[in-house]
Design a protein around this motif. Structure first.
Motif, PDB file in Angstrom:
ATOM      1  N   GLY A 178      -9.579  13.001   2.282  1.00  0.00           N
ATOM      2  CA  GLY A 178      -8.244  13.591   1.539  1.00  0.00           C
ATOM      3  C   GLY A 178      -8.993  13.643   0.178  1.00  0.00           C
ATOM      4  N   GLU A 179      -7.700  14.046  -0.662  1.00  0.00           N
ATOM      5  CA  GLU A 179      -8.318  14.404  -1.939  1.00  0.00           C
ATOM      6  C   GLU A 179      -7.329  13.722  -3.181  1.00  0.00           C
ATOM      7  N   SER A 180      -7.977  13.345  -4.269  1.00  0.00           N
ATOM      8  CA  SER A 180      -7.158  12.770  -5.456  1.00  0.00           C
ATOM      9  C   SER A 180      -5.676  13.532  -5.512  1.00  0.00           C
ATOM     10  N   GLY A 202      11.680  11.290   0.215  1.00  0.00           N
ATOM     11  CA  GLY A 202      10.958  12.313  -0.469  1.00  0.00           C
ATOM     12  C   GLY A 202       9.741  11.641  -1.343  1.00  0.00           C
ATOM     13  N   ASN A 203       9.088  12.240  -1.951  1.00  0.00           N
ATOM     14  CA  ASN A 203       8.064  11.977  -3.107  1.00  0.00           C
ATOM     15  C   ASN A 203       8.512  11.359  -4.324  1.00  0.00           C
ATOM     16  N   PHE A 204       8.426   9.890  -4.215  1.00  0.00           N
ATOM     17  CA  PHE A 204       8.921   9.466  -5.763  1.00  0.00           C
ATOM     18  C   PHE A 204       7.832   8.984  -6.518  1.00  0.00           C
ATOM     19  N   GLY A 205       6.623   9.173  -6.023  1.00  0.00           N
ATOM     20  CA  GLY A 205       5.502   8.726  -7.142  1.00  0.00           C
ATOM     21  C   GLY A 205       4.824   7.199  -6.561  1.00  0.00           C
ATOM     22  N   GLN A 206       3.761   6.980  -6.626  1.00  0.00           N
ATOM     23  CA  GLN A 206       2.972   5.860  -6.321  1.00  0.00           C
ATOM     24  C   GLN A 206       3.556   4.608  -7.091  1.00  0.00           C
ATOM     25  N   LEU A 230      -2.949  -2.248  -3.328  1.00  0.00           N
ATOM     26  CA  LEU A 230      -4.126  -1.665  -2.739  1.00  0.00           C
ATOM     27  C   LEU A 230      -3.882  -0.001  -2.705  1.00  0.00           C
ATOM     28  N   ASP A 231      -4.876   1.028  -2.932  1.00  0.00           N
ATOM     29  CA  ASP A 231      -4.631   2.245  -2.671  1.00  0.00           C
ATOM     30  C   ASP A 231      -5.086   2.466  -1.377  1.00  0.00           C
ATOM     31  N   ALA A 232      -4.256   3.375  -0.416  1.00  0.00           N
ATOM     32  CA  ALA A 232      -4.561   3.848   0.881  1.00  0.00           C
ATOM     33  C   ALA A 232      -5.843   4.353   1.131  1.00  0.00           C
ATOM     34  N   ILE A 246       0.708  -1.211  -0.197  1.00  0.00           N
ATOM     35  CA  ILE A 246      -0.006  -0.056   0.036  1.00  0.00           C
ATOM     36  C   ILE A 246       0.789   1.229  -0.027  1.00  0.00           C
ATOM     37  N   PRO A 247       0.748   1.863  -1.090  1.00  0.00           N
ATOM     38  CA  PRO A 247       1.833   3.435  -1.081  1.00  0.00           C
ATOM     39  C   PRO A 247       0.970   4.201  -0.459  1.00  0.00           C
ATOM     40  N   VAL A 248       1.386   4.980   0.461  1.00  0.00           N
ATOM     41  CA  VAL A 248       0.659   6.284   1.373  1.00  0.00           C
ATOM     42  C   VAL A 248       1.256   7.366   1.097  1.00  0.00           C
ATOM     43  N   TYR A 249       0.479   8.634   0.434  1.00  0.00           N
ATOM     44  CA  TYR A 249       1.131   9.863   0.418  1.00  0.00           C
ATOM     45  C   TYR A 249       0.028  11.047   0.888  1.00  0.00           C
ATOM     46  N   ASN A 250       0.442  11.452   1.958  1.00  0.00           N
ATOM     47  CA  ASN A 250      -0.683  12.445   2.580  1.00  0.00           C
ATOM     48  C   ASN A 250      -1.941  11.754   2.764  1.00  0.00           C
ATOM     49  N   GLU A 251      -2.299  10.654   3.683  1.00  0.00           N
ATOM     50  CA  GLU A 251      -3.499  10.038   3.878  1.00  0.00           C
ATOM     51  C   GLU A 251      -3.946  10.050   5.038  1.00  0.00           C
ATOM     52  N   GLU A 252      -3.338  11.091   5.984  1.00  0.00           N
ATOM     53  CA  GLU A 252      -3.556  10.953   7.576  1.00  0.00           C
ATOM     54  C   GLU A 252      -5.038  10.806   7.893  1.00  0.00           C
ATOM     55  N   MET A 275       6.670   4.076  -7.929  1.00  0.00           N
ATOM     56  CA  MET A 275       8.100   3.917  -7.385  1.00  0.00           C
ATOM     57  C   MET A 275       7.827   3.290  -6.042  1.00  0.00           C
ATOM     58  N   ALA A 276       6.816   3.733  -5.405  1.00  0.00           N
ATOM     59  CA  ALA A 276       6.554   3.430  -3.824  1.00  0.00           C
ATOM     60  C   ALA A 276       5.941   1.892  -4.078  1.00  0.00           C
ATOM     61  N   ILE A 277       5.243   1.521  -4.945  1.00  0.00           N
ATOM     62  CA  ILE A 277       4.815   0.335  -5.258  1.00  0.00           C
ATOM     63  C   ILE A 277       6.055  -0.903  -5.572  1.00  0.00           C
TER      64      ILE A 277
END
Ligand code: UDP
Ligand code: MG
Length: 312
Positions: A204-206, A72-76, A95-97, A10-16, A78-80
């Motif tokens: 959150g937002e897309s 840092g932010n390397f993109g969805q 799965l998306d977060a 599960i990649p997570v970017y600003n999903e608090e 790359m995270a996967i």
């Protein structure tokens, strides 16, 4: 150490806002499967408190949880890819977060795999997207299928299951700017699809705008096929032939009827048309050169700050 049957990435970017609900549904759904599993979260450089929330969750379930913290932010994607390298499961589910793909559907994917499929994609049952997005994505789908020969009914849906063989093949790829489901498809022996439930983004937002959707599709076509280049050179040949005929025609006309000065704007139209095609061709070449450039730089695709792991 026994190998888990299932790894969830599960990649997570600003999903608090969404993470607590995700944990609340994901772990019970996985426990219910009754198999040995692990969950790998990748924090893709979130600027909110996602990393802290993931740490907490890691403390709660260290036996089945692993957290990779990016620098840092390397993109969805790359995270996967980073997540894949840290999985051990026989099967891997992404799965998306944001809970747009219900974790309860993981069971559906695994059931499909039991039928002998080594790659199972998913199709969202009721898309709650706007109509223009719907039409645009259908048109893109058709074009992509022709160009890349990759069949994905619903490319926007990341709820997908992969067999270990495919994951190993992907781990061997050092591709930058890739699209994981498409890459996996090219390695699949027997790909299948299932229909799954789909929910609105709860919190959150897309992270994607229309621009990045266009970019993504361009990346797909130039990243998985040289057919655009071939089509372009074919168009070049056709246009050269046509203009050759045109020159002959004008020459003959000049000799028989005499010089012409009319039709200036027709000429402009033809010239602009050709300039447009030329510019598109340069852009297209640039896309490929850009990919080569990114690839030959050999920069690390992502930087890992820390891995939280007690499962060894
Ligand atoms: N994501 C990520 N890095 C990014 C953008 C997104 O890890 O740079 C994650 C995000 O946290 C989510 C998933 O990728 O888990 C899909 O993102 P999002 O839901 O924003 O995309 P959409 O569903 O709108 O296509
Ligand atoms: Mg989403």
């Amino acid at each position: 150490m026994s190998i888990p049957q299932l790894s969830v990435v599960i990649p997570v970017y600003n999903e608090e806002e969404g993470l607590p609900t995700l944990f609340g549904r994901l772990y019970p759904a996985l426990d219910k499967l009754g198999i040995k599993y692990e969950v790998v979260f990748i924090n893709d450089g979130s600027r909110d408190s996602s990393a802290a929330i993931l740490r907490e969750q890691f403390q709660l379930r260290p036996d089945v949880t692993r957290v990779i913290l990016f620098n840092g932010n390397f993109g969805q994607h790359m995270a996967i890819m980073a997540g894949f390298e840290h999985t051990r499961g026989q099967r891997v589910v992404t799965l998306d977060a944001d809970l747009q793909n219900p974790p309860e559907e993981i069971a559906t994917l695994l059931a499909k795999m039991d039928e002998g499929f080594d790659y199972v994609g998913s199709i969202r049952k009721k898309r709650s997207d706007s109509w223009w997005r719907h039409i645009a994505s259908r048109a893109m789908n058709g074009l992509r299928e022709r160009i890349t020969r990759i069949k994905m009914t619903d490319q926007g849906c990341m709820l997908r299951a992969y067999d270990r063989n495919i994951i190993d093949a992907i781990n061997g790829c050092k591709e930058v700017n890739t699209f994981v489901p498409a890459l996996a498809y090219t390695f699949a022996r027997n790909p299948g699809e299932v229909v799954v439930e789909h929910e609105e983004r709860a919190q959150g937002e897309s992270k994607y705008s229309l621009y990045s959707l266009i970019r993504l599709n361009f990346d797909l076509m130039t990243g998985f096929s040289v057919i655009p280049l071939q089509w372009f050179s074919m168009a070049g040949i056709a246009i050269s032939l046509l203009s050759a005929f045109f020159v002959v025609f004008l020459l003959v006309r000049r000799l028989i009827i005499g010089p012409e000065a009319e039709g200036l704007f027709t000429l402009f139209a033809i010239a602009f048309f050709l300039i447009g095609i030329t510019l598109f061709g340069i852009g297209l070449l640039g896309e490929y050169i850009g990919r080569i450039y990114q690839q030959v730089r050999h920069r690390p695709r992502y930087l890992i700050q820390a891995v939280l792991d007690k499962t060894e």
